[in-house]
Design an enzyme around this catalytic site. Structure first.
Site, PDB file in Angstrom:
ATOM      1  CG  ASP A  71     -20.374  30.523  33.454  1.00  0.00           C
ATOM      2  OD1 ASP A  71     -20.042  29.448  32.919  1.00  0.00           O
ATOM      3  OD2 ASP A  71     -20.973  30.558  34.547  1.00  0.00           O
ATOM      4  N   GLY A 152     -27.619  21.831  24.017  1.00  0.00           N
ATOM      5  CA  GLY A 152     -28.034  22.081  25.402  1.00  0.00           C
ATOM      6  C   GLY A 152     -29.548  22.055  25.567  1.00  0.00           C
ATOM      7  CG  ASP A 154     -30.505  25.765  21.807  1.00  0.00           C
ATOM      8  OD1 ASP A 154     -30.655  26.654  22.670  1.00  0.00           O
ATOM      9  OD2 ASP A 154     -29.572  25.764  20.990  1.00  0.00           O
TER      10      ASP A 154
END
Ligand code: IMP
Length: 195
Positions: A71, A152, A154
């Protein structure tokens, strides 16, 4: 010697590929799809580690195979650690990578303190022993998205001591310093010393 089988509780092909490259080739890493396990685990815990443990236990109980799950969250200091465990759904129901990034930049509009970190926890469970492995990368949130690589957050994450965002640098460079790369290497280290 027969390869030891491990289940990686993920549907993400990029993550699977990444871990297969790093973990010793004496391990046979299966994904949920590989074993035909169509099961979603709701991430209801308030911490990244808690959610990794929740997932690993559920997938182990369903499969009986030694399992690991991960996660990840982005923690922004000026937002008291948000989006954190809510990183995937920060912009609400139907959130996408770009709506999450937009919401993050709006929340930080005019903010000078832009320090943040990605945190990944990998949990491993074999029915008896439970272990967690954490990887962190520190950085800052840029004022605007930069680069087209990665996924995401980035394009807005500039790792400490680097001039390129995660989306601007080659993926091998990202994996060398990233939260996930660090957690995976710790986990791989643990795996190779198992009896
Ligand atoms: P997950 O727990 O790995 O699915 O990550 C939760 C969310 O964090 C994802 O939906 C992404 O928005 C974000 N995230 C996770 N890893 C990365 C990364 O390496 N770069 C950018 N964003 C990430």
């Amino acid at each position: 010697m027969a390869k030891r089988r491990l289940l990686f509780g993920t549907r993400n092909k990029n993550k699977l590929e990444e871990i297969r490259q790093i973990v010793d080739s004496s391990f046979d890493i299966a994904s949920l799809a590989d074993i035909g396990l169509d099961m979603d685990v709701e991430e209801t815990e308030p911490t990244i580690a808690g959610n990794a443990i929740l997932k690993v236990k559920a997938y182990y109980e369903a499969s009986g195979i030694p399992t690991f799950a991960d996660d990840t969250g982005l923690e922004v200091d000026a937002l008291d650690g948000a989006p954190g465990v809510y990183s995937a759904r920060y912009a609400g129901p139907g959130a996408t990578y770009s709506s999450n990034v937009e919401k993050l930049l709006a929340a930080l509009e005019g903010e000078q303190k832009r320090t943040a970190r990605f945190r990944t926890v990998i949990a491993y469970y074999d029915g008896k022993d439970l272990h967690t492995f954490e990887g962190i990368v520190e950085g800052v949130i840029t004022d605007e998205p930069r680069g087209v690589g990665g996924f995401g957050y980035d394009p807005v994450f500039l790792p400490e001591a680097y001039e390129e965002t995660f989306a601007e640098m080659p993926s091998e460079d990202k994996h060398t310093i990233s939260h996930r790369g660090r957690a995976i290497r710790k986990f791989a280290h643990y795996l190779i010393q198992l009896p």
